[in-house]
Scaffold this motif. Sequence first.
Motif, PDB file in Angstrom:
ATOM      1  N   VAL A 125      14.491   5.408   0.906  1.00  0.00           N
ATOM      2  CA  VAL A 125      13.807   4.187   0.444  1.00  0.00           C
ATOM      3  C   VAL A 125      12.583   3.816   1.258  1.00  0.00           C
ATOM      4  N   THR A 126      12.654   3.962   2.576  1.00  0.00           N
ATOM      5  CA  THR A 126      11.487   3.536   3.356  1.00  0.00           C
ATOM      6  C   THR A 126      10.314   4.493   3.118  1.00  0.00           C
ATOM      7  N   THR A 127      10.610   5.789   2.933  1.00  0.00           N
ATOM      8  CA  THR A 127       9.565   6.763   2.628  1.00  0.00           C
ATOM      9  C   THR A 127       9.053   6.540   1.209  1.00  0.00           C
ATOM     10  N   GLN A 128       9.981   6.237   0.314  1.00  0.00           N
ATOM     11  CA  GLN A 128       9.609   5.965  -1.069  1.00  0.00           C
ATOM     12  C   GLN A 128       8.603   4.824  -1.131  1.00  0.00           C
ATOM     13  N   ALA A 129       8.852   3.783  -0.358  1.00  0.00           N
ATOM     14  CA  ALA A 129       7.944   2.640  -0.336  1.00  0.00           C
ATOM     15  C   ALA A 129       6.550   3.076   0.106  1.00  0.00           C
ATOM     16  N   GLN A 130       6.475   3.950   1.104  1.00  0.00           N
ATOM     17  CA  GLN A 130       5.171   4.446   1.571  1.00  0.00           C
ATOM     18  C   GLN A 130       4.457   5.226   0.471  1.00  0.00           C
ATOM     19  N   SER A 165       7.900  16.801   6.883  1.00  0.00           N
ATOM     20  CA  SER A 165       9.030  16.008   6.393  1.00  0.00           C
ATOM     21  C   SER A 165       8.916  15.844   4.876  1.00  0.00           C
ATOM     22  N   GLU A 209       3.273   3.043  -2.494  1.00  0.00           N
ATOM     23  CA  GLU A 209       2.112   2.256  -2.100  1.00  0.00           C
ATOM     24  C   GLU A 209       0.847   3.115  -2.183  1.00  0.00           C
ATOM     25  N   ALA A 257      13.832  -4.134   6.922  1.00  0.00           N
ATOM     26  CA  ALA A 257      12.862  -3.217   6.329  1.00  0.00           C
ATOM     27  C   ALA A 257      13.492  -2.415   5.195  1.00  0.00           C
ATOM     28  N   LEU A 258      14.729  -1.949   5.407  1.00  0.00           N
ATOM     29  CA  LEU A 258      15.436  -1.192   4.371  1.00  0.00           C
ATOM     30  C   LEU A 258      15.546  -2.025   3.096  1.00  0.00           C
ATOM     31  N   ALA A 272      12.407  -2.554   1.191  1.00  0.00           N
ATOM     32  CA  ALA A 272      11.852  -1.341   0.594  1.00  0.00           C
ATOM     33  C   ALA A 272      12.455  -1.031  -0.772  1.00  0.00           C
ATOM     34  N   ARG A 310       9.477   2.746  15.284  1.00  0.00           N
ATOM     35  CA  ARG A 310       9.056   2.291  13.951  1.00  0.00           C
ATOM     36  C   ARG A 310       9.209   0.786  13.780  1.00  0.00           C
ATOM     37  N   MET A 356       5.985  13.735   3.761  1.00  0.00           N
ATOM     38  CA  MET A 356       4.711  14.426   3.975  1.00  0.00           C
ATOM     39  C   MET A 356       4.497  15.502   2.914  1.00  0.00           C
ATOM     40  N   VAL A 382       6.581  -2.254   5.025  1.00  0.00           N
ATOM     41  CA  VAL A 382       6.533  -0.796   4.914  1.00  0.00           C
ATOM     42  C   VAL A 382       6.572  -0.211   6.325  1.00  0.00           C
ATOM     43  N   LEU A 383       7.673   0.505   6.608  1.00  0.00           N
ATOM     44  CA  LEU A 383       7.811   1.127   7.921  1.00  0.00           C
ATOM     45  C   LEU A 383       6.829   2.277   8.028  1.00  0.00           C
ATOM     46  N   GLN A 384       6.240   2.453   9.177  1.00  0.00           N
ATOM     47  CA  GLN A 384       5.337   3.572   9.372  1.00  0.00           C
ATOM     48  C   GLN A 384       6.126   4.788   9.857  1.00  0.00           C
ATOM     49  N   GLY A 385       5.611   5.955   9.529  1.00  0.00           N
ATOM     50  CA  GLY A 385       6.183   7.185  10.063  1.00  0.00           C
ATOM     51  C   GLY A 385       7.549   7.528   9.499  1.00  0.00           C
ATOM     52  N   ASP A 386       8.162   8.555  10.086  1.00  0.00           N
ATOM     53  CA  ASP A 386       9.448   9.044   9.616  1.00  0.00           C
ATOM     54  C   ASP A 386      10.519   8.769  10.657  1.00  0.00           C
TER      55      ASP A 386
END
Lengths: 332, 332
Positions: free
Chosen positions: A194-199, A163, A202, B253-254, B257, B291, A166, B271-275
């Motif tokens: 945004v949620t991936t950006q936050a990960q 993804s 971090e 969560a959105l 973020a 998630r 990743m 922070v949400l885990q995964g995709d």
Amino acid sequence: MTAPVGKKPVLTVKELVIEFQTERGVVRAVDGVSFELYAGQTLGIVGESGCGKTVTCLALLGLVPTPPGRIVSGSIELNGRNIVGLGDREMRNIRGRDISMIFQEPMTALNPVFTVGNQLCEVIRRHTDATRRQAHAQAVEMLAVVGIPAPAKRMGDYPHQLSGGMRQRVMIAMALSCNPSVLVADEPTTALDVTTQAQVIEQMVLLQEQFDMAVILITHDLGVVAETCEDVMVMYCGQVIEQAPASGLFTRPSHPYTAGLLASIPRIRRERLQELPVIRGMVPDLLSLPMGCRFSTRCEYADQRCQAQIPSLRTATGTDAAVACFKPLGEA
Amino acid sequence: MSELLKVENLSKYFPVRGGLLRRARKQLKAVDDVSFSIARGRTLGLVGESGCGKSTLGRAIIRLLEPTAGTVALEGTRITELTRRELFERRRDMQIIFQDPYASLSPRRTVGQTLLEPLETHRMMTPARRRDWLLELLEIVGLREHILTRYPHEFSGGQRQRVGIARALTLKPKFIVADEAVSALDVSVQSQVLNLLRKLQREFGISFLFISHDLAVVQHISDEVGVMYLGKIVEMTSASRLFARPLHPYTEALMSAVPVPDPARKSSRIVLQGDVPSPIDPPGGCPFHTRCPRVMEVCRVTPPPTVNAGSTEAPHFVNCHLFPVPNTEEDV
């Protein structure tokens, strides 16, 4: 910028000037940019398209396409050595080992026909004496460090099987695998949700502390800068117009352009305005820049002096900010 | 407030082909049973991450994509039942603005030709009147007359987006889908274009479906907001209500973020885990349960109902087991 006592900068850029030959004439994309960077520091570079932020950073890695580009003058000292004018072979030794870069779109930066493991090991073996086996072990470890689940399994994956988040983590793993002193991140999270950006953010903050790296973060997202950078440099038309600790810049911007940028972003959970404040007009064409201050054509405070002379970077009264403006905000 | 657009149980599935005979083996439910309405002169914002189906929804409404099921009605006319000929006539009322105007404007036509074409195909206005209207349009979107003879490549991103907006306006539509219309623009240009869209709405009473991944922009421009996840609208209410008190854990969560340009803000980030899971094989039960930080046993098994957690006057629809169906209130 706050210089740590007794520490030497890992990177010193002095009066960097970069020009590009275009069909319509010579464009000065970077015009006299200077800054210092220390280990463990994160410097944010912000500015709009064409302000020279990306070109500045490409120069740090010796990646300015020549021709049409050319470093006209100035120096870039990385760990005490001037890298301007070094040959390809020497630059290849430095890139990836002393300074690395991650890009906005990891899909175009990763090679689609090699596995992730393959590409990671190549970087490690290019710069160290690691054997095939050692490199493999180290690559798996790096993938674990950047938070990729089941790293050993992912080694055999091709970039398209991952993804976006990743892929960007793989890019970061690759950039960090030889423990560089400087990491340049050009819009690393812009292509991510945004949620991936936050990960990813971090993770980057954690890694920086762990590796004590110096990081340059290029982004147009002032929110990302506020969350990750201690110091911020604002560029406009190839020049640095303000450089300040993030804490001060966001609450008390000195340059009218910085203030205008901050005001014009809609913010979440703030009272809804009928109209957003705007910076009037457009960024001038780099081929026909205004005579004086480059922001003078759009600045509401500009007077005759602003239109005639280019202000140089100086400390704004009562702040830690360096500002290139004759009439900075907060100075009556 | 009169209702302009009504969308009922709209779905758009794409067949996923595979195997020896390339038969459709699975369905990708890009939009799954979505209902809402937009009043005249109002804006519904639609947020969600890549792949949640927001763009597909926008295209299915104006039948740039044929919906799989459900109805769309514009001023009582069922768009979904029109013949090709009737749809062509009706298209003048429904227009779309795309993210990248460079890709949606013909590079071989001048701006004037591009803007004139819809008027000619729809046989609207006399040639003399058309010219006046184009000039008026340019004035509205803040472009000068001389651009009529220019080609798209001669413009900056902001100017091109203004041309894209002018093109959408030529037929005086009642409803416009704005699909990431400001996402490719620099901050200072973005605020100018956002103000322009608000002005158009005030002056012409146009209704907008404003699709964006940027929550702050959506909050700024929308009256109502819907949040999409894997093809479904999981929460919908007024913008002020949604941003003040989000109910769905995904919305929460959105919002948390989103990086905020204020270094003093200590973020309590979820922070949400995964995709996001693949829409080809969405998780059973609630699609967000994989998630969700507040997942319960029931979420893995039963899809949640949509309930109105607000009042009849100020509805707040949410699709989550945390908000059980109250006895007194209507299920929607």
